[in-house]
Design a protein around this motif. Structure first.
Motif, PDB file in Angstrom:
ATOM      1  N   ILE A  65       0.854  -1.181   0.000  1.00 24.89           N
ATOM      2  CA  ILE A  65       0.000   0.000   0.000  1.00 24.89           C
ATOM      3  C   ILE A  65       0.893   1.233   0.000  1.00 24.89           C
ATOM      4  CG2 ILE A  65      -1.665   1.330   1.348  1.00 24.89           C
ATOM      5  CD1 ILE A  65      -2.867  -1.260   2.307  1.00 24.89           C
ATOM      6  N   ASN A  66       0.649   2.143  -0.920  1.00 26.20           N
ATOM      7  CA  ASN A  66       1.477   3.343  -1.013  1.00 26.20           C
ATOM      8  C   ASN A  66       1.431   4.155   0.289  1.00 26.20           C
ATOM      9  OD1 ASN A  66       2.137   2.692  -3.611  1.00 26.20           O
ATOM     10  ND2 ASN A  66       0.774   4.195  -4.586  1.00 26.20           N
ATOM     11  N   ARG A  67       2.581   4.690   0.649  1.00 26.87           N
ATOM     12  CA  ARG A  67       2.780   5.549   1.835  1.00 26.87           C
ATOM     13  C   ARG A  67       2.541   4.804   3.143  1.00 26.87           C
ATOM     14  NH1 ARG A  67       5.110   7.544  -2.137  1.00 26.87           N
ATOM     15  NH2 ARG A  67       3.759   8.605  -3.655  1.00 26.87           N
TER      16      ARG A  67
ATOM     17  N   ASN B 128       9.833   8.154   1.127  1.00 27.72           N
ATOM     18  CA  ASN B 128       8.608   8.399   0.364  1.00 27.72           C
ATOM     19  C   ASN B 128       7.452   7.486   0.784  1.00 27.72           C
ATOM     20  OD1 ASN B 128       9.526   5.965  -0.734  1.00 27.72           O
ATOM     21  ND2 ASN B 128       8.648   6.417  -2.750  1.00 27.72           N
ATOM     22  N   GLY B 129       7.687   6.642   1.804  1.00 29.30           N
ATOM     23  CA  GLY B 129       6.619   5.794   2.316  1.00 29.30           C
ATOM     24  C   GLY B 129       6.252   4.650   1.418  1.00 29.30           C
ATOM     25  N   ILE B 130       7.037   4.349   0.391  1.00 30.99           N
ATOM     26  CA  ILE B 130       6.775   3.349  -0.642  1.00 30.99           C
ATOM     27  C   ILE B 130       5.761   3.919  -1.639  1.00 30.99           C
ATOM     28  CG2 ILE B 130       5.844   1.071  -1.201  1.00 30.99           C
ATOM     29  CD1 ILE B 130       8.500   0.809   0.105  1.00 30.99           C
ATOM     30  N   GLY B 131       6.113   3.897  -2.884  1.00 30.18           N
ATOM     31  CA  GLY B 131       5.211   4.341  -3.941  1.00 30.18           C
ATOM     32  C   GLY B 131       5.396   3.461  -5.154  1.00 30.18           C
TER      33      GLY B 131
ATOM     34  N   SER C 238       3.926  12.021   3.317  1.00 31.65           N
ATOM     35  CA  SER C 238       2.628  11.554   2.832  1.00 31.65           C
ATOM     36  C   SER C 238       2.423  11.826   1.350  1.00 31.65           C
ATOM     37  CB  SER C 238       1.503  12.218   3.637  1.00 31.65           C
ATOM     38  OG  SER C 238       1.582  13.632   3.534  1.00 31.65           O
ATOM     39  N   ASP C 239       3.146  12.828   0.809  1.00 33.14           N
ATOM     40  CA  ASP C 239       3.037  13.106  -0.621  1.00 33.14           C
ATOM     41  C   ASP C 239       4.164  12.456  -1.422  1.00 33.14           C
ATOM     42  OD1 ASP C 239       5.192  14.621   0.182  1.00 33.14           O
ATOM     43  OD2 ASP C 239       4.393  16.542  -0.515  1.00 33.14           O
ATOM     44  N   GLY C 240       5.061  11.750  -0.714  1.00 35.83           N
ATOM     45  CA  GLY C 240       6.151  11.056  -1.398  1.00 35.83           C
ATOM     46  C   GLY C 240       7.300  11.939  -1.813  1.00 35.83           C
ATOM     47  N   GLN C 241       7.249  13.248  -1.518  1.00 31.26           N
ATOM     48  CA  GLN C 241       8.286  14.178  -1.962  1.00 31.26           C
ATOM     49  C   GLN C 241       9.294  14.437  -0.847  1.00 31.26           C
ATOM     50  OE1 GLN C 241       8.288  15.164  -5.242  1.00 31.26           O
ATOM     51  NE2 GLN C 241       6.581  13.691  -5.272  1.00 31.26           N
ATOM     52  N   ILE C 242      10.538  14.021  -1.047  1.00 35.12           N
ATOM     53  CA  ILE C 242      11.588  14.176  -0.045  1.00 35.12           C
ATOM     54  C   ILE C 242      12.124  15.596  -0.085  1.00 35.12           C
ATOM     55  CG2 ILE C 242      13.929  13.456   0.570  1.00 35.12           C
ATOM     56  CD1 ILE C 242      13.140  10.633  -0.263  1.00 35.12           C
ATOM     57  N   THR C 243      12.133  16.253   1.069  1.00 43.85           N
ATOM     58  CA  THR C 243      12.562  17.651   1.144  1.00 43.85           C
ATOM     59  C   THR C 243      13.649  17.876   2.187  1.00 43.85           C
ATOM     60  OG1 THR C 243      10.794  18.113   2.729  1.00 43.85           O
ATOM     61  CG2 THR C 243      10.303  18.469   0.386  1.00 43.85           C
ATOM     62  N   GLY C 244      14.144  16.830   2.837  1.00 41.10           N
ATOM     63  CA  GLY C 244      15.163  16.999   3.851  1.00 41.10           C
ATOM     64  C   GLY C 244      15.806  15.672   4.195  1.00 41.10           C
TER      65      GLY C 244
END
Length: 857
Positions: free
Chosen positions: A469-471, A498-501, A487-493
């Motif tokens: 299951i994604n995220r 990405n929680g799996i996508g 939660s949006d899969g976008q790594i910013t730090g």
């Protein structure tokens, strides 16, 4: 005159010998007799109905075995039928800092100092002691801030030993340390006492804070020279239902339900043991120190005592409120003693006669039976300890165990959607809703430029989590802390994932952790080395430096030492194996579609009529093969220095030789504090030279030292004879079925088939018989011919699978046809299974009939 009646149901009879009997009393001889007959018929019918119900109706009693030790009553001797064990997952938000194996993860108030000690420890090898250098209040704070959900519930716990003057407790404070959060639920440990300190917080008490720190602190002034200790710090996110329930839980119940764990842990390898009617083991399993002990038989021992402190002893776990009956046959001058230990390790003691009732005081967690006496030869025979106070005839100890080799997970916040272990037609299965993956260097890692930025590098692993299951991912890193799931899969730090996508995993690694400089792009193998536990650095600088060169020169790798974080064991060769002491990243994710998987199990649990001492636990490892470490005097030690078990062992349950249980020689417990205890755990077993067979295969069943979560075990017991007979019938059928399977497997093993490997680099089968076989003794033999391939030295011919590879590499002679004559060639077989050319003078064909070796077990 006494009225005559019938002997069984008391019907009135006429006394024909009496002249006064001149009339027939209707009430006496008709009505009263009719009532008596009717009453007898009713009672008889009731008894017959009850018997019919017991024999014709399958009646069962539901039983829930709770975590830990307990006494369970059974109406009759019957096998336990498993209904289910549910999974559970906990995440310690403090990571491994809470293990207190180092002081570097903590800061302390200015009037105090910290140091590692071994005198008070609950987890691992050390705890932390706070020493007052000036009089006043004191706190010790975890240095790193912890991200939390301000709308959730949290529970903070620690094992503490309070100072002699002031109570100690735990709390959460704002991440800047400016103020504490006031949790309304919790406790303190009073001066001079040891216990579990805890405090719980609801969303109102968190007051919107999304980042906190963990404190151990005193509620009053501690004088200079005094101090306190703590260990096993943990912070768990819990559900509302758990928050409401903790008020009614004791310290012991809290410690069982919320044990200390490093990072993330689930239910691992659950087991249930019903201890024998006799709670004392054979003398082979008792312990002794520097004493001359001869074990004459399982329940007969001789102690030749020559000085103070020489004795033989064994420990028995205790359920509060339980009494026992002890008996033993003492030889001349022999004496016994019972010692009562509480949770803090303090003991009371009293002498034991050869037939005595034992009533442990409240707070006892284990009792120790000690056998000794004055100097000289002392004998002991048939020691027995039973539940209750009735004297019973001697019987050997016979434990029954049901154990499983599997992990059971659940949602880490509210324990929803758990994996479930269940029984079906005599076999055990797991309904798996979650999957755990070790993120090590064996995976197919790559570099992700789109997930990289200042201070961190992004990496990815495609196809890692099919059926996910994604995220839904939860990831802990090497130090046990949790990566932030986006939660949006976008790594910013840094330290995000990405929680799996789409079954693909992306995560970010701080440059300070990896050693990759801001402008350096790591290769795939260098990324793998990081996940093996190695940090990259520039060898022209310090080991803490990052590598940012463009010419590829001066590359080096180091590992982090666990107790102080120093970078050590530098190497210029790219590592391809785990760094010592390294704990890899772990991933747990939710399956999109649950699966049913068979579970490896061992044993059968049966409860005796009456009271039974039962333990529910986790962390059992079944029949792990183990080679012996041989000392200079020939003694063989299992879980020894040279061949440790896969996990640190807290207790050895069973030693097997060629799948048959045997008893060890000598004391079964290592002396605390030896180097082996740190490396292998505190449990080992010995065999004397005359009892060790170097040609045999030995395996060990043991308990892991690292703690795991424990869940209740639900099941049922037969409550009627019909159920009892039905269980026995089904048990026999299951046993016969398993025997037939074992016989079939043995027949397959005794008559193995020949396997043709996949040939490479132009080589083909010259004869249809070419292949290899592994016989029952473990020997791998080849036959047949191959032809027509490349003959350069080092050419790969094929690769052998796991199980048929040699334990050491070797060169093997083969017959080679050059086209003009027959001559000799050589091939090399490596421990990784690769079979390569060493020397071939021709390739018309090669005959393999002379190649054989002993395979790995």
């Amino acid at each position: 005159m006494t009225n005559p009646v019938t002997p069984n149901i008391g019907l009135n009879k006429i006394d024909r010998t009496s002249p006064s009997t001149t009339y027939f009393d209707l009430e006496k001889y008709i009505d009263q007799n009719a009532d008596a007959v009717d009453q007898f018929a009713g009672e008889t019918k009731q008894s017959l109905d009850s018997l019919a119900s017991r024999l014709d109706t399958e009646e069962r009693r539901e039983v829930v075995l709770q975590p830990g030790l307990q006494v369970v009553h059974a109406e009759r001797t019957a096998p336990f039928s498993l209904s289910g064990i549910k999974g559970r997952t906990l995440v310690n938000l403090l990571g491994r800092d809470g293990g207190c194996e180092s002081v570097r993860g903590f800061v302390v108030s200015s009037n105090s100092t910290l140091k590692l000690v071994t005198s008070f420890k609950d987890q691992g090898n050390y705890s932390i002691e706070v020493n007052q250098i000036t009089t006043g209040n004191s706190y010790t704070r975890a240095a790193n801030a912890i991200s939390i959900n301000p709308n959730s519930y949290y529970l903070a716990l620690a094992v503490v030993k309070a100072s002699t003057s002031t109570e100690v407790t735990v709390r959460l404070v704002k991440s800047d340390g400016s103020a504490s959060l006031s949790g309304s639920k919790g406790n303190t440990i009073f001066p001079g006492e040891t216990g579990l300190a805890w405090k719980a917080y609801n969303p109102t008490e968190l007051n919107g804070n999304d980042s906190v720190k963990f404190d151990v602190f005193t509620n009053g002034v501690i004088p200079q020279g005094d101090g306190y200790c703590f260990d096993s710090l943990r912070l768990y996110e819990i559900s509302f239902e758990e928050y409401e329930a903790i008020d009614n839980m004791s310290q012991n119940e809290l410690s069982i339900k919320y044990p200390y764990i490093d990072g993330m842990q689930s239910v691992s390898n659950p087991y249930v043991i019903r201890y024998g009617e006799n709670l004392l083991p054979p003398f082979y399993e008792w312990s002794w120190g520097a004493a001359d002990v001869t074990v004459r038989g399982p329940y007969e021992a001789l102690l030749n005592r020559t000085g103070a402190g020489q004795n033989i002893f064994t420990d028995v776990p205790h359920v509060d409120g339980t009494n026992y009956r002890f008996s033993v046959v003492y030889g001349e001058n022999a004496l016994g003693q019972v010692q009562y230990y509480n949770a803090a390790g303090d003991a009371q003691q009293e002498d034991l006669s050869d037939n005595e009732i034992i009533e442990p005081p409240a707070g006892t967690v284990r009792i120790r039976i000690v056998l000794a006496g004055p100097n000289g030869p002392l004998s002991f025979r048939n020691p027995m300890l039973t539940l209750g106070t009735e004297l019973q005839s001697f019987v050997p100890r016979e434990d029954f165990m049901l154990a499983f080799q599997t992990d059971l997970h659940a949602n880490p916040v509210d324990s929803s959607d758990p994996d479930v272990l269940f029984e079906r037609e005599g076999q055990y299965f797991k309904l798996a809703k979650w999957k755990r993956v070790v993120l090590d260097g064996s995976l197919n890692w790559g570099y992700s430029a789109s997930s990289s930025s200042t201070g961190y590098k992004g990496v990815y692993c495609t196809g890692l989590a099919p059926n996910s299951i994604n995220r839904s991912a939860l990831i802990t890193k090497y130090n046990g802390t949790v990566l932030e799931t986006k939660s949006d899969g976008q790594i910013t730090g840094p330290d995000q994932n990405n929680g799996i996508g789409g079954s693909n995993l992306y995560l970010s690694i701080p440059n300070a952790d990896s050693g990759w400089g801001a402008d350096y792009t790591p290769t795939q193998d260098e990324i793998k080395a990081y996940f093996w536990g190695w940090k990259m650095y520039d060898t022209t600088g310090a080991t803490s430096s990052t590598y940012n060169r463009t010419d590829g020169a001066y590359k080096g790798w180091v590992r982090r030492r666990s107790y102080d974080g120093a970078y050590v064991d530098g190497t210029g060769t790219l590592p391809t194996t785990f760094a010592p002491e390294y704990t890899p990243y772990h991933l747990v994710y939710r399956l999109a579609k649950p699966t049913v998987e068979p579970v490896v199990s061992e044993g059968c649990l049966t409860l005796n009529e009456g009271d039974n001492q039962v333990e529910v636990g986790t962390g059992i490892v079944l029949r792990e093969n183990n080679n012996a470490s041989i000392a200079s005097n020939g003694v063989a030690t299992f879980n020894g220095v040279n061949f440790p078990l896969k996990y640190k062992a807290s207790a050895i349950i069973e030693l097997n030789r060629d799948d048959m249980r045997i008893y060890p020689d000598g004391s079964g417990l290592r002396t605390p504090g030896t180097p082996l205890e740190i490396a292998n755990g505190p449990a080992w077993v010995n065999l004397n030279p005359e009892n060790y067979d170097p040609s045999a295969i030995y395996s060990v069943t043991y308990l892991k030292l690292d703690k795991s979560l424990i869940q209740p075990v639900s099941g049922s017991l037969a409550a009627s004879e019909k159920s009892q007979i039905s269980d026995l019938t089904k048990g026999v059928a299951k046993a016969l079925q398993r025997v037939s399977v074992v016989e079939m497997k043995k027949a397959e093993k005794d008559s193995p088939g020949w396997i043709a490997p996949t040939l490479l680099n132009g080589w083909v089968r010259e004869s249809t018989t070419f292949g290899y076989v592994k016989d029952p003794a473990g020997n791998v033999r080849f036959r047949g011919r191959i032809s027509s391939g490349a003959t350069a030295s080092g050419t790969l011919l094929f690769t052998l699978p796991v199980g048929v590879r040699p334990t050491v590499y070797g060169y093997y002679q083969v017959t080679v046809n050059t086209g003009a004559s027959l001559t000799t060639g050589f091939i090399m077989i490596n421990i990784d299974g690769t079979v390569v050319i060493s020397y071939f003078p021709g390739n018309t064909w090669i005959n393999w009939d002379t190649v054989s070796f002993l395979a790995e077990q």
